[in-house]
Design an enzyme around this catalytic site. Structure first.
Site, PDB file in Angstrom:
ATOM      1  N   CYS B 111      34.342  -0.974 -34.794  1.00  0.00           N
ATOM      2  CA  CYS B 111      35.763  -0.423 -35.085  1.00  0.00           C
ATOM      3  C   CYS B 111      36.388  -1.438 -35.819  1.00  0.00           C
ATOM      4  O   CYS B 111      36.750  -2.713 -35.141  1.00  0.00           O
ATOM      5  CB  CYS B 111      36.473  -0.191 -34.130  1.00  0.00           C
ATOM      6  SG  CYS B 111      38.325   0.217 -34.358  1.00  0.00           S
ATOM      7  N   CYS B 114      40.412  -1.974 -35.198  1.00  0.00           N
ATOM      8  CA  CYS B 114      40.907  -2.233 -33.782  1.00  0.00           C
ATOM      9  C   CYS B 114      39.770  -2.281 -32.847  1.00  0.00           C
ATOM     10  O   CYS B 114      38.939  -3.224 -33.012  1.00  0.00           O
ATOM     11  CB  CYS B 114      41.926  -1.435 -33.093  1.00  0.00           C
ATOM     12  SG  CYS B 114      41.697   0.441 -33.276  1.00  0.00           S
ATOM     13  N   SER B 115      39.584  -1.506 -31.735  1.00  0.00           N
ATOM     14  CA  SER B 115      38.553  -1.661 -30.859  1.00  0.00           C
ATOM     15  C   SER B 115      38.001  -0.223 -30.251  1.00  0.00           C
ATOM     16  O   SER B 115      37.807  -0.034 -29.345  1.00  0.00           O
ATOM     17  CB  SER B 115      39.157  -2.536 -29.671  1.00  0.00           C
ATOM     18  OG  SER B 115      40.161  -1.938 -29.028  1.00  0.00           O
TER      19      SER B 115
END
Lengths: 221, 213
Positions: B111, B114-115
């Site tokens: 990603c 972000c995460s």
């Protein structure tokens, strides 16, 4: 926004240095656990959505974004969300002492421990219908528009202006660029495949797949 | 952060950040005092992701796909439903895709923005997955990234990198290691590392398992 969070293709960050899988704990400090739990528990109040949360984390000074650990970034984001949604003011955040009680409407939405499993199991679907026509189908060649949005978007800089092929059509999902402003609107969502050589001339055997909403895309001819 | 007077300064970031332990403690006590959160609710959330939801879920999905062709077909066609049939559903797994490694194709998940990570089958992401170098380099030099995990692929294998830019979450179906014919599902699960389901490593070989024990 073209912030430090948009990291795809960023150079000079060094090696990854992963911890060995079998030795890495889920959390590395007690405060990380509480930060994660607080983020979710306050999110359950329903005052913001996932796109607003992401946008709150992205709006950090790039130097802070790149030096904070990810849970520090969550903490910064949570503080921002609390301020912007009037759940706390700056003095309250600094002191940890309440000046103004929360409104009843919110207190009534406080989640109890026995509700947690059900909420997590339910999740939040991003499916959202639209009346707009579906403009692309698998196999179509598309270009990511060259746009600048000084707000939240999920079209990374590294693909803007580049040509890819529609790999899959997912249906219509909540459009993050609007959702981050509180507008829940559906838009067609596609998985788009880019040749590595289209994005980085050195990567010939790689295909990079991204999920991109129709708003980001235009036909190539 | 947490004070109200310096944020507009250009050099704000050079101020030493306050201790996150103290900030979180202040935040939690404030939100409890306001009646917005319950400490026991936070405990329950932590317990869920520390002890209940994790990569063992994903390993069960993979091992079943290795041994049950009908399930594998379903998993590749409708991962959300197939995975939900094993009880893994909900937050950060609402829309699942499973991508299969083959003799000619390796898959890697990242990603960059972000995460994003498939919590229902893998739990919370490891630190390196959320780190800037991984997020930056997985898309631009995946082979070098794989090499840092000790993963070197044959020259004729193509790499697909899946950047999780929407709410769709990706799980890699690693190849079943050779020499595992006749193994039980439970034994196969032990070969399915978290990293193999992100795509930075391959599933463990029987020899690797033996040398660990």
């Amino acid at each position: 926004m073209n912030g430090a969070h948009d990291l795809g293709g960023f150079d000079g960050l060094g090696s990854i240095n992963p911890e060995t899988e079998s030795e890495e704990p889920v959390f590395h400090a007690e405060w990380e656990k509480r930060a994660m739990g607080l983020m979710l528990a306050t999110g359950f109040l329903g005052e913001w959505n996932i796109d607003m949360s992401r946008f709150a984390r992205e709006r950090q000074h790039p130097a802070d974004y790149l030096t904070n650990s990810y849970y520090e970034t969550w903490l910064v984001g949570l503080e921002k969300l609390l301020l912007e949604n009037n759940l706390a003011d700056a003095e309250e955040l600094a002191t940890g002492k309440m000046k103004t009680p929360a409104v009843d409407r919110l207190v009534k939405k406080r989640v109890s421990p026995d509700q947690v499993a059900g909420i997590l199991l339910k999740g939040g679907s991003a499916d959202m219908p639209t009346d707009l026509p579906q403009e692309f189908k698998p196999g179509d060649s598309v270009r990511v528009k060259l746009f600048t949005r000084r707000a939240h978007t999920r079209a990374p800089q590294y693909v803007r202006g580049h040509v890819g092929v529609i790999h899959e059509y997912y249906g219509s999902h909540v459009f993050p660029d609007e959702s981050s402003k509180g507008n829940r609107i559906g838009t067609h969502l596609y998985n788009v495949a880019f040749k590595g050589s289209e994005l980085w001339e050195t990567e010939n055997k790689t295909t990079i797949h991204l999920d991109l909403w129709q708003d980001y895309l235009e036909p190539t001819c | 952060m947490g004070s109200n007077h310096t944020h507009h300064h250009v050099h704000d970031h050079t101020e030493p950040p306050s201790d996150p332990t103290l900030r979180v403690k202040a935040l939690e006590s404030l939100l409890i005092e306001k009646g917005l959160v319950d400490a026991a609710t936070i405990d329950t959330i932590i317990d869920t992701y520390e002890n209940k939801v994790g990569p063992k879920n994903g390993a069960k999905v993979v091992a079943r796909a290795w041994t049950d062709p009908e399930f594998k077909k379903w998993l590749l066609e409708d991962a959300t439903a197939a995975i939900a049939s094993m009880g893994y559903m909900g937050r950060q797994g609402e829309h699942m895709k499973v991508v299969e490694n083959t003799d000619s194709q390796h898959n890697l998940v990242v990603c960059t923005l972000c995460s994003c990570y498939p919590w229902t089958v893998l739990g919370l992401p490891p630190v390196w997955y959320k780190s800037a170098p991984y997020r930056a380099r997985a898309v631009s030099e995946p082979q070098a990234v794989l090499a840092e995990f000790g993963t070197v692929l044959e020259d004729d294998i193509d790499i697909s990198v899946w950047d999780s830019t929407s709410e769709v979450r990706f799980l890699v179906l690693p190849q079943r290691p050779v020499g595992t014919e006749g193994w039980s599902v439970e034994d196969l699960e032990l070969l399915v590392s978290r990293n193999s389901m992100i795509g930075v490593e391959l599933a463990k070989t029987p020899e690797q398992i033996e040398s660990q024990s």
